[in-house]
Design an enzyme around this catalytic site. Structure first.
Site, PDB file in Angstrom:
ATOM      1  N   THR A  68       1.578  -4.826   4.348  1.00 35.16           N
ATOM      2  CA  THR A  68       1.407  -5.251   5.749  1.00 35.16           C
ATOM      3  C   THR A  68       0.887  -6.679   5.868  1.00 35.16           C
ATOM      4  OG1 THR A  68      -0.803  -4.270   5.751  1.00 35.16           O
ATOM      5  CG2 THR A  68       0.998  -2.926   6.624  1.00 35.16           C
TER       6      THR A  68
ATOM      7  N   THR B 287       0.815  -1.222   0.000  1.00 35.78           N
ATOM      8  CA  THR B 287       0.000   0.000   0.000  1.00 35.78           C
ATOM      9  C   THR B 287       0.843   1.264   0.000  1.00 35.78           C
ATOM     10  OG1 THR B 287      -1.791  -1.102   1.135  1.00 35.78           O
ATOM     11  CG2 THR B 287      -1.722   1.262   1.362  1.00 35.78           C
TER      12      THR B 287
ATOM     13  N   GLN C 164      -3.267 -21.375  19.972  1.00 43.61           N
ATOM     14  CA  GLN C 164      -4.144 -20.447  19.235  1.00 43.61           C
ATOM     15  C   GLN C 164      -4.244 -19.100  19.953  1.00 43.61           C
ATOM     16  OE1 GLN C 164      -8.008 -22.288  18.438  1.00 43.61           O
ATOM     17  NE2 GLN C 164      -6.998 -24.225  17.998  1.00 43.61           N
TER      18      GLN C 164
HETATM   19  N1  ASP Z   1      -2.579  -5.825   0.470  1.00 44.26           N
HETATM   20  C1  ASP Z   1      -1.527  -4.905   0.858  1.00 44.26           C
HETATM   21  C2  ASP Z   1      -0.239  -5.687   0.965  1.00 44.26           C
HETATM   22  O1  ASP Z   1      -0.036  -6.379   1.920  1.00 44.26           O
HETATM   23  C3  ASP Z   1      -1.842  -4.256   2.132  1.00 44.26           C
HETATM   24  C4  ASP Z   1      -0.752  -3.356   2.649  1.00 44.26           C
HETATM   25  O2  ASP Z   1       0.193  -3.008   2.003  1.00 44.26           O
HETATM   26  O3  ASP Z   1      -0.869  -2.960   3.773  1.00 44.26           O
HETATM   27  O4  ASP Z   1       0.579  -5.596   0.087  1.00 44.26           O
END
Ligand code: ASP
Length: 337
Positions: free
Chosen positions: A84, A8, A273
Site C-alpha cells: 500500500t 503485506t 498542499q
Molecule cells: N510496507 C508495505 C508495502 O507497502 C505495506 C503494505 O503492503 O501495505 O509493501
C-alpha cells in the site's frame, strides 16, 4: 491475470524477529482457496523476489507495463497485488504509461497479511478479480482504466492517495468520486468511469526520467535552499507544493529563482498542499505572481500523479514547452475537466 509484486498481502511474520517479510506467491493461493471457485482462468505472475512497495522503482513500473503489454490480448483484465505504501504512485504512473488502455488494471493489497484471521486481503483480492473480469452484455469491460480497489471502494488510480496507515480504508480520492463500491452487490458509478477511445490504439510507454523533485513550502523556508534547489542541474521538473489555492510567499528571491529556472528549461508545476480542491493561480496576488514567473498549474492533481506524469512525459522526450502544455491538461483523468 494476477500479478503479485509483493507487499503485506503476501507477507508472513518472521517468528524470530517479529517483522513482516515477503513470502512466496503459493502462500497466497494456499490461504485463498476461494480463488478456485471462480470460473475464470487466472494466470499468475510473481515478482522474484517480491518487494515491499517502499522499494518500488520506475524500472519496475516499466516491467509491469511490459507484462501487461505482452499479455494484453490474452486476458480480460489485470489485477496487481502491491504494497500500500507506494500503490498510489504505481497506479498513477501506470495510468500514464498505459496510454489508451481499454481493459481494467486493478491494483490492490491489504493492511493485514492474508494469513491473519481478520485480514482485509481476501476481500480486496476477490473483489478486485471480480471487478477486473466484469463485462457488460456486449462483452465490454465495465472499468477499462487503471484503478485502486481497497476497503470496498474502487477509485481511479491516478486520483488516489494513501491517507491512512491504520484503517482498512487506507486510500482516499479527494477530488474524484469513486468508480464503484462493493457491498452485497457491486454498484458502479457508470458516469464516473472513463470510456476508452477505441479509435486510438493501446500505446504502452516504457520510458521515464526521474529528473524531478517536489518541494514543500513552509513559513520560514530559506532563501539559500530555494535558490539551490531551483538551480540543480540534473533536475528538469520541480513540483512546488504551495498553500491553499496555489499560493506562495511574496518574496522577490523566490520569483527570481523560479524565473531563472523556467528560462533555463525547467518545468515548475504548482500543486497545492491541501488534499481537497486544486490550484487557481489567478485567485490571489500571491498565486498570480507564480503564474507570471512561468509556473504551470497542477490543477487538482495529486502529488503522486504530478510526479509520475512529469517522469513519463520527460521520458517520452517532450520539450519543456510541450511538457508544460501537457501538464496543464488531463491525459488519463488525473485532472477534473
Ligand atoms: N510496507 C508495505 C508495502 O507497502 C505495506 C503494505 O503492503 O501495505 O509493501
Amino acid at each position: 491475470m494476477l500479478i503479485y509484486t509483493g507487499g503485506t498481502i503476501g507477507m508472513i511474520r518472521n517468528p524470530e524477529t517479529g517483522a513482516l517479510e515477503t513470502f512466496n506467491f503459493d502462500h497466497l493461493r494456499k490461504h485463498v482457496p476461494e480463488l478456485n471457485q471462480f470460473d475464470y482462468v487466472i494466470h499468475s505472475y510473481q515478482f522474484d523476489p517480491p518487494i515491499d512497495s517502499s522499494d518500488m522503482e520506475p524500472t519496475l513500473w516499466a516491467k509491469l507495463v511490459k507484462i501487461i503489454n505482452y499479455n494484453y490480448q490474452n486476458f480480460d483484465g489485470f489485477v496487481i497485488l502491491h504494497g500500500t505504501d507506494t500503490m498510489a504512485y504505481t497506479a498513477s504512473a501506470l495510468s500514464f504509461m498505459l496510454e489508451n488502455i481499454a481493459k481494467p488494471v486493478i491494483l490492490t493489497g491489504s493492511q493485514l497479511p492474508i494469513g491473519v484471521l481478520r485480514t482485509d486481503g481476501k476481500e480486496n483480492l476477490i473483489a478486485s478479480i471480480e471487478l477486473a473480469a466484469a463485462q457488460d452484455s456486449d462483452g465490454n469491460p465495465l472499468v477499462p482504466e487503471v484503478c485502486v480497489f481497497f476497503g470496498q471502494h474502487l477509485l481511479r488510480g491516478n486520483r488516489t492517495t494513501k491517507s491512512n496507515a491504520e484503517n482498512f480504508n487506507a486510500f482516499s480520492s479527494y477530488n474524484c468520486a469513486e468508480l464503484a463500491r462493493t457491498g452485497i452487490n457491486i454498484n458502479y458509478n457508470y458516469g464516473n468511469i472513463r470510456k476508452p477511445d477505441l479509435s486510438k490504439p493501446f500505446s504502452p510507454h516504457f520510458e521515464y526520467e526521474n529528473c524531478v523533485l517536489a518541494l514543500t513550502l513552509f513559513p520560514g523556508i530559506r532563501k539559500d535552499l530555494i535558490e539551490h534547489v531551483f538551480k540543480l542541474e540534473n533536475i528538469r521538473g520541480i513540483i512546488l507544493r504551495t498553500y491553499g489555492s496555489g499560493n506562495a510567499p511574496r518574496r522577490q528571491w523566490l520569483i527570481d529563482a523560479i524565473k531563472k529556472a523556467t528560462a533555463s528549461g525547467k518545468v515548475v508545476v504548482n500543486v497545492t498542499q491541501c488534499q481537497c480542491g486544486g490550484v487557481e493561480m489567478g485567485l490571489y496576488e500571491t498565486g498570480l505572481q507564480l503564474l507570471s514567473a512561468g509556473v504551470v498549474s497542477g490543477h487538482d492533481m495529486t502529488i503522486e500523479a504530478a510526479i509520475t506524469k512529469l517522469m513519463v512525459l520527460f521520458g517520452r522526450g517532450y520539450s519543456a514547452e510541450e511538457v508544460r502544455q501537457l501538464m496543464n491538461i488531463s491525459l488519463a483523468g488525473e485532472i477534473t475537466e
